[in-house]
Design an enzyme around this catalytic site. Structure first.
Site, mmCIF file in Angstrom:
data_model
loop_
_atom_site.group_PDB
_atom_site.id
_atom_site.type_symbol
_atom_site.label_atom_id
_atom_site.label_comp_id
_atom_site.label_asym_id
_atom_site.label_seq_id
_atom_site.Cartn_x
_atom_site.Cartn_y
_atom_site.Cartn_z
ATOM 1 N N ARG A 102 -6.012 2.945 2.708
ATOM 2 C CA ARG A 102 -5.513 3.513 1.454
ATOM 3 C C ARG A 102 -6.637 3.660 0.419
ATOM 4 O O ARG A 102 -6.640 4.612 -0.375
ATOM 5 C CB ARG A 102 -4.407 2.609 0.914
ATOM 6 N N HIS A 106 -7.305 7.093 -1.664
ATOM 7 C CA HIS A 106 -7.285 7.144 -3.118
ATOM 8 C C HIS A 106 -8.651 7.514 -3.693
ATOM 9 O O HIS A 106 -8.734 8.052 -4.802
ATOM 10 C CB HIS A 106 -6.809 5.808 -3.682
ATOM 11 N N GLU A 129 -10.939 4.054 -12.390
ATOM 12 C CA GLU A 129 -9.676 4.461 -11.775
ATOM 13 C C GLU A 129 -8.781 3.293 -11.378
ATOM 14 O O GLU A 129 -7.619 3.486 -11.018
ATOM 15 C CB GLU A 129 -9.976 5.330 -10.537
ATOM 16 N N ASN A 135 -2.825 2.946 -8.937
ATOM 17 C CA ASN A 135 -3.775 1.963 -8.413
ATOM 18 C C ASN A 135 -3.596 0.548 -8.945
ATOM 19 O O ASN A 135 -3.830 -0.432 -8.229
ATOM 20 C CB ASN A 135 -5.205 2.413 -8.725
ATOM 21 N N HIS A 234 1.406 5.595 6.940
ATOM 22 C CA HIS A 234 2.452 4.652 6.537
ATOM 23 C C HIS A 234 3.129 3.989 7.733
ATOM 24 O O HIS A 234 4.137 3.307 7.568
ATOM 25 C CB HIS A 234 3.488 5.361 5.662
#
Length: 380
Positions: A102, A106, A129, A135, A234
């Site tokens: 992930r 991102h 970020e 996040n 996922h």
């Protein structure tokens, strides 16, 4: 080349799934994988994946060129170091595989794959970020990246960028979980800036509908097919109850047709029981059936109405068949991947490569190889 996905409609595949679901779940990836030549790579589960690179070096955008063997001369043990560290981290915490994967996603979706997601805030002078809505209190694995970077700096100082480290660690996280492997293209530079606004606006939300998801991917140059394939990440990991509360209240929920109707209520009731009294902090497996294994069970779950996030379950909704602007039938791809893990593995690997080529808008001329992934070199 990716196999064709246009021969069977989603409704036909869903009907077939009712007859063959048990068999699909049991068939090993090795049995369904085609024979490949030496240009192919394999996953730890035995899945063979043939990847076309379009030449020895692939352009990743203005000012940046990526290749598969950049570190073989300058840091020969780089990938070995990353692989061993990822294996140790996942052995200690199986959820870490999804977390590292992930992080790469991102990173790439905000101004390209430039390591900007790793930069710490230095208020009031610099806000990165990490505190963006998608996040904050969500991304994890930074300490693992720190440890790997420190080892790489000892081995070959100022050579392996943090953005390349994220790309390699993402691949190794998939492999250690039983998924496919691919030869990671490297040669990225690390940015000296980050974008809080970009993280807040570019990253898809767990409540996004299919049209929004397709548009978010198109905004960075990726297709609807890339979106469906990359959503398969996922199949591992967990999510907090706050991420799927819309599923529990019935807002924006689709069961994916007759297949989903039989199990959906029981599934949602189990989630309600898990989340009740937890103030949204409880964690649920994104894939309840095989939570730590990278496989195609995620798509089988969607056809059964058992997708955890609203954005996941929407991929199998009746309206996902013809999304405006989509270059592929989303629901048909979901059904195809549910039936054939080898097709999913190949498409996932190719989409990861395409995502990995997302370059910073200004190219790499202003980039650097950070010595510490949390701060730019001038601040160390």
């Amino acid at each position: 080349m990716a196999p064709s996905t246009t021969t069977v409609s989603a409704p036909q595949l869903v009907v077939g799934l009712l007859l063959a679901l048990t068999t699909v779940a049991a068939v090993s990836t090795a049995e369904s994988a085609p024979a490949v030549n030496t240009s192919c790579v394999t996953g730890s589960a035995g899945a063979a994946v043939s990847i076309g690179y379009g030449g020895a070096r692939a352009s990743a955008g203005a000012g940046m060129s990526l290749g598969a063997g950049v570190y073989r001369a300058t840091c020969p043990r780089a990938e070995e170091i990353v692989r061993a560290a990822v294996q140790r981290a996942v052995a200690a915490d199986p959820r870490m595989a999804a977390s590292l994967l992930r992080l790469h996603f991102h990173d790439c979706f905000v101004n390209g794959c430039d390591g900007s997601v790793l930069l710490d805030d230095k208020p009031p002078f610099f806000v990165g970020e990490k505190t963006a809505v998608p996040n904050a209190n969500s991304l994890r694995g930074f300490e693992v990246i720190d440890a790997i970077k420190a080892e790489l700096e000892r081995e070959c100082p100022e050579t392996v960028s943090c953005s390349d480290l994220l790309a390699i660690a993402a691949r190794d996280s998939v492999v250690v979980s039983g998924g496919p492997s691919w030869e990671v293209e490297v040669g990225r530079k690390d940015s000296r800036t980050a974008s809080l606004q970009g993280a807040n606006t570019n990253l898809p939300a767990p409540t996004s509908g299919v049209t929004t998801l397709v548009q978010k991917f198109r905004n960075v140059g990726l297709s609807a097919k890339d979106m469906v394939a990359l959503s398969g990440a996922h199949t591992i990991g967990k999510a907090r109850c706050t991420s799927f509360s819309a599923r529990l209240s019935g807002v924006g929920v689709s069961t994916g047709g007759a297949v989903g109707a039989s199990k959906d209520l029981t599934f949602l009731q189990s989630l309600q029981q898990l989340c009740s009294g937890s103030a949204g902090s409880a964690l649920a497996h994104l894939d309840l059936a095989t939570p730590a294994t990278f496989d195609n069970q995620y798509y089988i779950n969607l056809l059964s109405g058992d997708g955890l996030l609203p954005s996941d379950q929407e991929l199998a909704s009746p309206g996902a068949g013809a999304v405006p602007g989509a270059d592929d039938d989303v629901s048909s791809l979901v059904a195809l991947y549910a039936f054939d893990a080898s097709v999913f593995f190949e498409d996932f690997a190719e989409s990861m490569l395409r995502m990995g080529r997302l370059a910073p808008g200004g190219g790499s001329s202003d980039g650097e190889v950070r010595m510490n992934c949390r701060v730019v070199n001038s601040s160390t």
